[in-house]
Design an enzyme around this catalytic site. Structure first.
Site, short mmCIF file in Angstrom:
data_model
loop_
_atom_site.label_atom_id
_atom_site.label_comp_id
_atom_site.label_asym_id
_atom_site.label_seq_id
_atom_site.Cartn_x
_atom_site.Cartn_y
_atom_site.Cartn_z
N ASP A 134 0.87 -1.18 0.00
CA ASP A 134 0.00 0.00 0.00
C ASP A 134 0.91 1.22 0.00
OD1 ASP A 134 -1.78 2.09 0.50
OD2 ASP A 134 -3.05 0.88 1.83
N ARG A 136 0.06 4.41 -0.34
CA ARG A 136 -0.65 5.67 -0.13
C ARG A 136 -0.10 6.48 1.05
NH1 ARG A 136 -6.68 3.32 -0.21
NH2 ARG A 136 -5.58 1.73 0.99
#
Length: 209
Positions: A134, A136
């Site tokens: 991930d 982000r």
């Protein structure tokens, strides 16, 4: 985590929204100057926050396949639709973040899909491509909220990492409000991986029952 620098509102425009099921909402869309990652993120103001109330906020990562084309491989499209209605009722903001594929981009996401078809889960497929599970970062989201004068929120999310990052960035998350379970035959493995790998607040019994 260092606190984000300041940003400013670039423009505001009202956009009437109509979803395929006929649901309608009115959004005031803000764009920004000075976001740390330089991406074209949007803030949609929906509904009216009651006096003394806390805005309901959704950090929604862009998903072309789910949001636009209605892909059943994820739950992004239904979450977007649900979020607009719930935020319109409660008053708050939907931050539409240009973070396709948990930050890896559209082409990489589609290549990860091909690896998932061979048996890998959504996280292992990313790492097999040499990418983060991930990628982000929600610094820009914290900047957007600060620019809008928001320092305390109710966060509409199943993802504990969003709350943790926002808290580190100086946004007070009063509570985390889970979204519904948007189950399809094509996304059971995807949703199960989110629960087992990253602690998303989704009832597994709803997925396997």
């Amino acid at each position: 985590m260092p606190q984000p620098g300041s940003a400013t509102v670039r423009s505001r425009v009202r956009i009437p929204l109509t979803f395929p099921d006929g649901y309608r909402a009115d959004a005031e869309v803000s764009t920004f100057h000075g976001l740390t990652d330089g991406a074209e993120h949007l803030a949609l103001a929906l509904g009216t926050v009651p006096d003394g109330g806390t805005p309901l906020v959704r950090l929604h990562s862009e998903c072309l396949t789910g949001d636009v084309f209605g892909s059943d491989r994820c739950d992004c499209g239904p979450q977007l639709r649900e979020s607009v209605e719930r935020i319109s009722e409660a008053g708050g903001y939907l931050l539409y973040l240009r973070q396709e594929g948990r930050g890896i981009g559209l082409y990489n996401k589609l290549e990860a899909y091909a690896l998932q078809d061979s048996g890998l889960d959504t996280y292992d497929a990313n790492t097999a491509l040499g990418l983060p599970e991930d990628g982000r970062d929600y610094t820009a989201a914290a900047q957007m909220l600060a620019t809008l004068g928001v320092d305390s929120i109710d966060l509409l999310s199943n993802n504990p990492d969003k709350a943790a990052q926002l808290t580190e960035l100086g946004v007070a998350v009063r509570r985390r409000v889970p979204t519904g379970v948007h189950l399809s035959a094509s996304n059971v493995r995807y949703l199960t991986a989110k629960v087992e790998r990253t602690g998303h607040s989704i009832e597994l019994s709803r997925l396997v029952g």
